[in-house]
Scaffold this motif. Structure first.
Motif, PDB file in Angstrom:
ATOM      1  N   UNK A   7       0.720  -1.287  -0.096  1.00 27.21           N
ATOM      2  CA  UNK A   7       0.132  -0.043   0.031  1.00 27.21           C
ATOM      3  C   UNK A   7       0.852   1.436  -0.121  1.00 27.21           C
ATOM      4  N   UNK A   8       1.905   1.365   0.656  1.00 29.22           N
ATOM      5  CA  UNK A   8       2.860   2.350   0.670  1.00 29.22           C
ATOM      6  C   UNK A   8       3.837   2.432  -0.310  1.00 29.22           C
ATOM      7  N   UNK A   9       4.232   3.584  -1.000  1.00 32.59           N
ATOM      8  CA  UNK A   9       5.400   3.649  -1.891  1.00 32.59           C
ATOM      9  C   UNK A   9       5.928   4.924  -1.600  1.00 32.59           C
ATOM     10  N   UNK A  10       6.250   5.260  -0.370  1.00 30.58           N
ATOM     11  CA  UNK A  10       6.744   6.793   0.101  1.00 30.58           C
ATOM     12  C   UNK A  10       8.139   6.639  -0.131  1.00 30.58           C
ATOM     13  N   UNK A  11       8.720   6.957  -1.191  1.00 29.65           N
ATOM     14  CA  UNK A  11      10.134   7.492  -1.562  1.00 29.65           C
ATOM     15  C   UNK A  11      10.881   6.027  -1.802  1.00 29.65           C
ATOM     16  N   UNK A  12      10.272   4.831  -2.087  1.00 28.06           N
ATOM     17  CA  UNK A  12      11.029   3.569  -2.408  1.00 28.06           C
ATOM     18  C   UNK A  12      11.655   3.461  -3.817  1.00 28.06           C
ATOM     19  N   UNK A  99       7.547   2.089   3.845  1.00 28.71           N
ATOM     20  CA  UNK A  99       7.998   3.467   3.489  1.00 28.71           C
ATOM     21  C   UNK A  99       9.128   4.140   4.165  1.00 28.71           C
ATOM     22  N   UNK A 100       9.673   5.195   3.766  1.00 29.88           N
ATOM     23  CA  UNK A 100      10.945   5.645   4.023  1.00 29.88           C
ATOM     24  C   UNK A 100      10.813   6.957   5.137  1.00 29.88           C
TER      25      UNK A 100
END
Length: 100
Positions: A7-12, A99-100
């Motif tokens: 669900x998360x793709x924050x900065x990957x 997420x990062x």
């Protein structure tokens, strides 16, 4: 069904092609230290990582922590590519966040 880790793709995107798995060796991004770390896995651990998408690699204790806690290598996806992360479970539900 979308898994919680997807669900998360924050900065990957910044980690694409920086993490990898080659046989029993994994280069994973350590969320605590924010560095790429080389980890050697046993055959059984490498199989669990491939089948489950995560595997416990042992316990660690960093400076300022009151005790050791379990750490895991797990996979996340960004732009259809696997990224290997190293972290401990967060929150009441014990999530391994992507997420990062």
């Amino acid at each position: 069904m979308v898994k919680g880790r997807d669900l998360y793709d924050n900065g990957l995107e910044t980690l694409l092609d920086k993490t990898s798995k080659n046989g029993l060796k994994v280069q994973a991004y350590n969320r605590k230290t924010q560095k790429i770390e080389d980890i050697s896995l046993s055959y059984l651990s490498a199989l669990k990582l491939k089948l489950n998408g995560f595997v416990k690699i042992g316990e660690r204790q960093y400076e300022g922590w009151s005790g050791a806690i379990p750490f895991y290598i797990y996979t996340c996806k960004s732009n259809g590519k696997k990224i290997f992360m190293l972290d401990y479970p967060h929150g009441y539900e014990g999530r391994l966040d992507c997420k990062l």
